[in-house]
Design an enzyme around this catalytic site. Sequence first.
Site, PDB file in Angstrom:
ATOM      1  N   HIS A 167       0.828  -1.212   0.000  1.00 22.07           N
ATOM      2  CA  HIS A 167       0.000   0.000   0.000  1.00 22.07           C
ATOM      3  C   HIS A 167       0.867   1.270   0.000  1.00 22.07           C
ATOM      4  O   HIS A 167       0.885   1.984  -0.996  1.00 22.07           O
ATOM      5  CB  HIS A 167      -1.003   0.028   1.159  1.00 22.07           C
ATOM      6  CG  HIS A 167      -1.888  -1.158   1.236  1.00 22.07           C
ATOM      7  ND1 HIS A 167      -2.683  -1.549   0.183  1.00 22.07           N
ATOM      8  CD2 HIS A 167      -2.113  -2.049   2.240  1.00 22.07           C
ATOM      9  CE1 HIS A 167      -3.349  -2.634   0.520  1.00 22.07           C
ATOM     10  NE2 HIS A 167      -3.017  -2.965   1.758  1.00 22.07           N
ATOM     11  N   ASP A 170      -5.305  -8.473  -2.671  1.00 17.81           N
ATOM     12  CA  ASP A 170      -5.537  -8.138  -1.273  1.00 17.81           C
ATOM     13  C   ASP A 170      -6.786  -8.808  -0.700  1.00 17.81           C
ATOM     14  O   ASP A 170      -6.793 -10.008  -0.455  1.00 17.81           O
ATOM     15  CB  ASP A 170      -5.586  -6.616  -1.129  1.00 17.81           C
ATOM     16  CG  ASP A 170      -5.444  -6.149   0.325  1.00 17.81           C
ATOM     17  OD1 ASP A 170      -5.453  -7.003   1.227  1.00 17.81           O
ATOM     18  OD2 ASP A 170      -5.332  -4.942   0.554  1.00 17.81           O
TER      19      ASP A 170
END
Length: 453
Positions: free
Chosen positions: A269, A320
């Site tokens: 991220h 994810d």
Amino acid sequence: MGGRTFWIEHALLPSGWAGDVCLRVEQGRIAQVETGVPPDAGTVRLGIVVPGLGNLHSHAFQRGMAGLAEAGGDQADSFWSWRELMYRFLDHLDPDSFQAIVELAYMEMLEAGFTRVGEFHYLHHGAGGRPYAERAEMCARVAAAAQATGIGLTLLPVFYAHSDFGGAPPTPAQARLTHDLEGFAALMEGAAAAISPLGDAVLGVAPHSLRATTPDELRALLHITPGPVHIHVAEQVAEVEACLRWSGQRPVQWLLEHVDVDGRWCLVHATHVLAEEIAGIAASGAVVGLCPITEANLGDGVFPVREFLRAGGRFGIGSDSNVLIDSAEELRLLEYGQRLRLRGRNVLAPPGGGSTGRFLFEQAVSGGSQALGAAHGLEVGGSADFVELRSGHPALQGGAGDAWLDSWLFAARNGAVESVWRRGGRLVEDGRHFRRDEIVQRYGPALRRVLDR
């Protein structure tokens, strides 16, 4: 695994597009690449072929939550409220239902053109935190799902010991995740044994985040395996603010100044970063793991990709939370997020101009390969992992070469993947995984068992 020869009409090689490509595969790896070669009898004939993509960040069990957390309440919803729902879902998983959900996720990844997954795996214990008789039971279930579907696996067991910065004790909801260093070292031994039958699996380590590890624990983890190191960092503004209160530094700033971040690392991220942090990550050689679908779904924010690339940074993509598994959509949303942020078009095109789709795709192949510790790409020595695009798909008509990638990523909603090959064996044909029916049949009852508890 014996030898096999492929004749490919159009292939994206590291040097660019080539025609009439002969690919010789031995023991699952590419042994020879020739171009301008006529097809011989006995070769497997393919049309438009590109390398398989690495999915560098997955929590596969969360596929079972897909679509079940999209109702708002009477208070503001956020990543943190979603996390509480995820903990409740996780608490009802048993090994069998867990494996069935992971198999479905891995099957869908292959159908989308992902040929290796980095499983950021943190569900280690039974209900209430009770250890399984086999400490690495759930790691073994991840490996079994990879074996059943055929996807390449980079297993990243997660070290999770604390609920917040400064070594705060874990909450009861985190009991199934947590270890001390001694217990985690034993888990890693079990994980290595679990993946050994897969042949080309890779073992790395995943300190969950700076919230979940102390500095001393983090440094100790770096010596537990020579494989990749993945960590969540700077995903949420609240995380950045808490890190500032704890250390006086932002998460990425703290990492770069206190740990030897290098090419082993994947910073997952890294959404909320300043210009000097962007430069620092790029200089370190680490990969940033971007998950645009999940980051949008959770309201994380948008990573400054253009600035990072101009600084020489490397990125890969991951699915994810697996709310939607679609490799093309990850890259499309990556570009579109930057277009909205910068109010321009083709903002991630290569320097000097050119195909946005090809540039993004090749960057994701390279970054994913580095972060997962396994070579991707159609070259000698690499694993024979590749994707055949459907040449007859309406979106791929009227173009050639780079235009095929642009059309796949930006204009083909469904059905653009014809076949997917792993180590020279076909796992997906006509867009369907060869075990789709039985995997789906197991998934439904498994999910109902979880939701009915």
